[in-house]
Design a protein around this motif. Structure first.
Motif, PDB file in Angstrom:
ATOM      1  N   GLY A 103       0.800  -1.226   0.000  1.00  0.00           N
ATOM      2  CA  GLY A 103       0.000   0.000   0.000  1.00  0.00           C
ATOM      3  C   GLY A 103       0.830   1.272   0.000  1.00  0.00           C
ATOM      4  N   GLY A 104       2.145   1.135  -0.017  1.00  0.00           N
ATOM      5  CA  GLY A 104       3.015   2.313  -0.047  1.00  0.00           C
ATOM      6  C   GLY A 104       3.638   2.609   1.321  1.00  0.00           C
ATOM      7  N   TYR A 105       4.920   2.817   1.339  1.00  0.00           N
ATOM      8  CA  TYR A 105       5.609   3.169   2.584  1.00  0.00           C
ATOM      9  C   TYR A 105       6.927   3.867   2.248  1.00  0.00           C
ATOM     10  CZ  TYR A 105       8.695  -0.899   1.859  1.00  0.00           C
ATOM     11  OH  TYR A 105       9.587  -1.790   1.348  1.00  0.00           O
ATOM     12  N   ILE A 106       7.589   4.346   3.290  1.00  0.00           N
ATOM     13  CA  ILE A 106       8.876   5.030   3.134  1.00  0.00           C
ATOM     14  C   ILE A 106       9.967   4.135   3.713  1.00  0.00           C
ATOM     15  CG2 ILE A 106      10.238   7.065   3.768  1.00  0.00           C
ATOM     16  CD1 ILE A 106       7.426   8.427   4.217  1.00  0.00           C
ATOM     17  N   LEU A 107      10.971   3.826   2.909  1.00  0.00           N
ATOM     18  CA  LEU A 107      12.103   3.034   3.379  1.00  0.00           C
ATOM     19  C   LEU A 107      13.196   4.003   3.848  1.00  0.00           C
ATOM     20  CD1 LEU A 107      13.288   0.159   3.645  1.00  0.00           C
ATOM     21  CD2 LEU A 107      14.349   0.521   1.387  1.00  0.00           C
ATOM     22  N   VAL A 108      13.533   3.892   5.127  1.00  0.00           N
ATOM     23  CA  VAL A 108      14.604   4.714   5.706  1.00  0.00           C
ATOM     24  C   VAL A 108      15.893   3.904   5.690  1.00  0.00           C
ATOM     25  CG1 VAL A 108      15.394   5.966   7.753  1.00  0.00           C
ATOM     26  CG2 VAL A 108      12.962   5.929   7.172  1.00  0.00           C
ATOM     27  N   VAL A 109      16.946   4.463   5.113  1.00  0.00           N
ATOM     28  CA  VAL A 109      18.224   3.762   4.946  1.00  0.00           C
ATOM     29  C   VAL A 109      19.285   4.456   5.802  1.00  0.00           C
ATOM     30  CG1 VAL A 109      19.945   2.970   3.280  1.00  0.00           C
ATOM     31  CG2 VAL A 109      17.535   3.194   2.590  1.00  0.00           C
ATOM     32  N   ALA A 110      20.002   3.652   6.598  1.00  0.00           N
ATOM     33  CA  ALA A 110      20.998   4.211   7.521  1.00  0.00           C
ATOM     34  C   ALA A 110      22.349   3.531   7.329  1.00  0.00           C
ATOM     35  CB  ALA A 110      20.534   4.026   8.970  1.00  0.00           C
ATOM     36  N   ALA A 157      14.659   0.588   7.845  1.00  0.00           N
ATOM     37  CA  ALA A 157      13.404   0.604   8.607  1.00  0.00           C
ATOM     38  C   ALA A 157      12.307   1.103   7.678  1.00  0.00           C
ATOM     39  CB  ALA A 157      13.519   1.501   9.838  1.00  0.00           C
ATOM     40  N   GLY A 158      11.129   0.502   7.787  1.00  0.00           N
ATOM     41  CA  GLY A 158      10.004   0.891   6.939  1.00  0.00           C
ATOM     42  C   GLY A 158       8.984   1.712   7.702  1.00  0.00           C
ATOM     43  N   VAL A 159       8.539   2.827   7.120  1.00  0.00           N
ATOM     44  CA  VAL A 159       7.564   3.709   7.764  1.00  0.00           C
ATOM     45  C   VAL A 159       6.284   3.743   6.932  1.00  0.00           C
ATOM     46  CG1 VAL A 159       7.087   6.041   8.577  1.00  0.00           C
ATOM     47  CG2 VAL A 159       9.431   5.157   8.654  1.00  0.00           C
ATOM     48  N   ASN A 160       5.177   3.375   7.558  1.00  0.00           N
ATOM     49  CA  ASN A 160       3.871   3.548   6.921  1.00  0.00           C
ATOM     50  C   ASN A 160       3.231   4.781   7.555  1.00  0.00           C
ATOM     51  OD1 ASN A 160       1.275   3.463   5.943  1.00  0.00           O
ATOM     52  ND2 ASN A 160       0.963   1.273   6.316  1.00  0.00           N
ATOM     53  N   PRO A 161       3.127   5.884   6.803  1.00  0.00           N
ATOM     54  CA  PRO A 161       2.633   7.124   7.412  1.00  0.00           C
ATOM     55  C   PRO A 161       1.132   7.128   7.674  1.00  0.00           C
ATOM     56  CG  PRO A 161       3.047   7.467   5.088  1.00  0.00           C
ATOM     57  CD  PRO A 161       3.525   6.084   5.405  1.00  0.00           C
ATOM     58  N   LYS A 162       0.377   6.245   6.999  1.00  0.00           N
ATOM     59  CA  LYS A 162      -1.087   6.256   7.148  1.00  0.00           C
ATOM     60  C   LYS A 162      -1.613   4.825   7.204  1.00  0.00           C
ATOM     61  CE  LYS A 162      -5.235   8.454   5.199  1.00  0.00           C
ATOM     62  NZ  LYS A 162      -6.134   7.287   5.295  1.00  0.00           N
ATOM     63  N   THR A 163      -2.096   4.427   8.355  1.00  0.00           N
ATOM     64  CA  THR A 163      -2.622   3.067   8.518  1.00  0.00           C
ATOM     65  C   THR A 163      -4.147   3.023   8.549  1.00  0.00           C
ATOM     66  OG1 THR A 163      -2.489   3.231  10.930  1.00  0.00           O
ATOM     67  CG2 THR A 163      -0.567   2.328   9.776  1.00  0.00           C
ATOM     68  N   THR A 164      -4.790   4.160   8.469  1.00  0.00           N
ATOM     69  CA  THR A 164      -6.262   4.203   8.486  1.00  0.00           C
ATOM     70  C   THR A 164      -6.793   4.187   7.064  1.00  0.00           C
ATOM     71  OG1 THR A 164      -6.276   6.607   8.521  1.00  0.00           O
ATOM     72  CG2 THR A 164      -6.270   5.478  10.651  1.00  0.00           C
ATOM     73  N   SER A 165      -8.041   3.717   6.932  1.00  0.00           N
ATOM     74  CA  SER A 165      -8.677   3.661   5.606  1.00  0.00           C
ATOM     75  C   SER A 165      -9.531   4.892   5.327  1.00  0.00           C
ATOM     76  CB  SER A 165      -9.531   2.397   5.479  1.00  0.00           C
ATOM     77  OG  SER A 165     -10.517   2.351   6.511  1.00  0.00           O
ATOM     78  N   ALA A 166      -9.843   5.635   6.356  1.00  0.00           N
ATOM     79  CA  ALA A 166     -10.685   6.829   6.179  1.00  0.00           C
ATOM     80  C   ALA A 166      -9.877   7.946   5.534  1.00  0.00           C
ATOM     81  CB  ALA A 166     -11.235   7.278   7.528  1.00  0.00           C
ATOM     82  N   ASN A 167     -10.585   8.864   4.906  1.00  0.00           N
ATOM     83  CA  ASN A 167      -9.939  10.024   4.330  1.00  0.00           C
ATOM     84  C   ASN A 167      -9.455  10.962   5.447  1.00  0.00           C
ATOM     85  OD1 ASN A 167     -10.482   9.164   1.711  1.00  0.00           O
ATOM     86  ND2 ASN A 167     -12.504  10.172   1.678  1.00  0.00           N
ATOM     87  N   GLY A 168      -8.592  11.804   5.079  1.00  0.00           N
ATOM     88  CA  GLY A 168      -8.108  12.775   6.056  1.00  0.00           C
ATOM     89  C   GLY A 168      -6.691  12.454   6.513  1.00  0.00           C
ATOM     90  N   GLY A 169      -6.183  13.313   7.343  1.00  0.00           N
ATOM     91  CA  GLY A 169      -4.812  13.193   7.822  1.00  0.00           C
ATOM     92  C   GLY A 169      -4.042  14.481   7.541  1.00  0.00           C
ATOM     93  N   LYS A 170      -2.814  14.541   7.969  1.00  0.00           N
ATOM     94  CA  LYS A 170      -1.980  15.720   7.769  1.00  0.00           C
ATOM     95  C   LYS A 170      -1.118  15.543   6.524  1.00  0.00           C
ATOM     96  CE  LYS A 170      -0.118  15.340  11.850  1.00  0.00           C
ATOM     97  NZ  LYS A 170       0.706  15.586  13.057  1.00  0.00           N
ATOM     98  N   GLU A 171      -1.052  16.568   5.701  1.00  0.00           N
ATOM     99  CA  GLU A 171      -0.207  16.547   4.512  1.00  0.00           C
ATOM    100  C   GLU A 171       1.175  17.104   4.887  1.00  0.00           C
ATOM    101  OE1 GLU A 171      -0.983  15.359   1.455  1.00  0.00           O
ATOM    102  OE2 GLU A 171      -2.922  14.681   2.265  1.00  0.00           O
ATOM    103  N   LEU A 172       2.199  16.261   4.769  1.00  0.00           N
ATOM    104  CA  LEU A 172       3.560  16.657   5.158  1.00  0.00           C
ATOM    105  C   LEU A 172       4.560  16.236   4.083  1.00  0.00           C
ATOM    106  CD1 LEU A 172       3.356  15.480   8.884  1.00  0.00           C
ATOM    107  CD2 LEU A 172       3.151  17.828   8.062  1.00  0.00           C
ATOM    108  N   ASP A 173       5.776  16.776   4.180  1.00  0.00           N
ATOM    109  CA  ASP A 173       6.791  16.426   3.190  1.00  0.00           C
ATOM    110  C   ASP A 173       8.145  16.055   3.819  1.00  0.00           C
ATOM    111  OD1 ASP A 173       7.695  18.845   4.089  1.00  0.00           O
ATOM    112  OD2 ASP A 173       7.526  19.890   2.163  1.00  0.00           O
ATOM    113  N   SER A 174       8.135  15.788   5.116  1.00  0.00           N
ATOM    114  CA  SER A 174       9.381  15.375   5.770  1.00  0.00           C
ATOM    115  C   SER A 174       9.066  14.573   7.032  1.00  0.00           C
ATOM    116  CB  SER A 174      10.255  16.584   6.128  1.00  0.00           C
ATOM    117  OG  SER A 174       9.614  17.392   7.099  1.00  0.00           O
ATOM    118  N   ILE A 175      10.061  13.806   7.479  1.00  0.00           N
ATOM    119  CA  ILE A 175       9.940  13.076   8.733  1.00  0.00           C
ATOM    120  C   ILE A 175      11.143  13.417   9.613  1.00  0.00           C
ATOM    121  CG2 ILE A 175       8.628  11.173   7.734  1.00  0.00           C
ATOM    122  CD1 ILE A 175      11.186   9.518   7.692  1.00  0.00           C
TER     123      ILE A 175
END
Length: 215
Positions: A103-110, A157-175
């Motif tokens: 469903g889409g996620y962010i891969l953090v590489v260290a 490490a894998g980050v899933n920023p949105k685990t809910t199915s409902a619409n809405g949430g905060k629009e961001l461009d950094s972690i």
């Protein structure tokens, strides 16, 4: 023997005896001088050579030098962390990658910065979002394994920023990423525009395929 001859003989005897007495005194004085303590440079040097062998050797501080400390026993001055010390976010060269799996996620590489060897603890990284500091929860039920970063060793490490199915949430461009809640130097990583709602993050893994958040 006439009286004049007797007087002359006595005078000669007295003269010779006196001369012998003076010579004996001079010899005695010379012998006394020969036995007196010497104060010449050679005598001073001999006294210095007689210093007891158990006397302490000169130290750098005593001779005006500066003692140096081994940075690894506590001071090389190189800035390198002792092996086995926990990483801080500023010890790591970071990168991120957007993935479409699950469903889409962010891969953090260290990866450790050059010259650094440190350990990632066996917990998920601290990931926060937005000005309110929304923090990602754990995506895995069990704890991971600690990973030592050095050279080409890489952690994911894998980050899933949105685990809910409902619409809405905060629009961001950094972690914001930190190694534990006590890390004094968290870093901000660009990730593109994402919607954040009840985010989760995996533990650290040495393989990217193990860092897919499934929750």
């Amino acid at each position: 023997m006439s009286g004049n001859r007797r007087k002359a003989a006595l005078a000669t005897t007295v003269f010779v005896g006196g001369a012998m007495f003076l010579t004996a005194c001079q010899d005695a004085d010379t012998g006394a001088d020969a036995g007196a303590p010497q104060t010449s440079a050679s005598a001073t040097a001999a006294a210095g050579a007689a210093t007891p062998s158990g006397s302490p050797a000169a130290t750098p501080e005593a001779s005006g030098g500066t003692a140096k400390t081994d940075k690894n026993g506590g001071g090389t001055g190189s800035g390198q962390k002792p092996v086995g010390q926990v990483c801080g976010a500023n010890d790591i060269a970071w990168s991120t990658k957007s993935e479409t799996q699950a469903g889409g996620y962010i891969l953090v590489v260290a990866k450790a910065k050059p010259g650094i060897s440190c350990t990632l603890p066996a917990v998920h990284p601290t990931i926060a979002f937005g000005s309110d500091g929304t923090e990602a929860g754990p995506a895995e039920q069990s704890t991971g394994k600690q990973i030592t970063l050095s050279g080409n060793t890489t952690a994911y490490a894998g980050v899933n920023p949105k685990t809910t199915s409902a619409n809405g949430g905060k629009e961001l461009d950094s972690i914001i990423v930190a190694i534990g809640n006590d890390d004094p130097d968290p870093v901000s990583l660009p990730v593109g525009t994402i919607t954040v709602d009840k985010p989760v993050v995996t533990n650290w893994h040495t393989s990217p395929k193990d860092a897919v958040p499934t929750r």
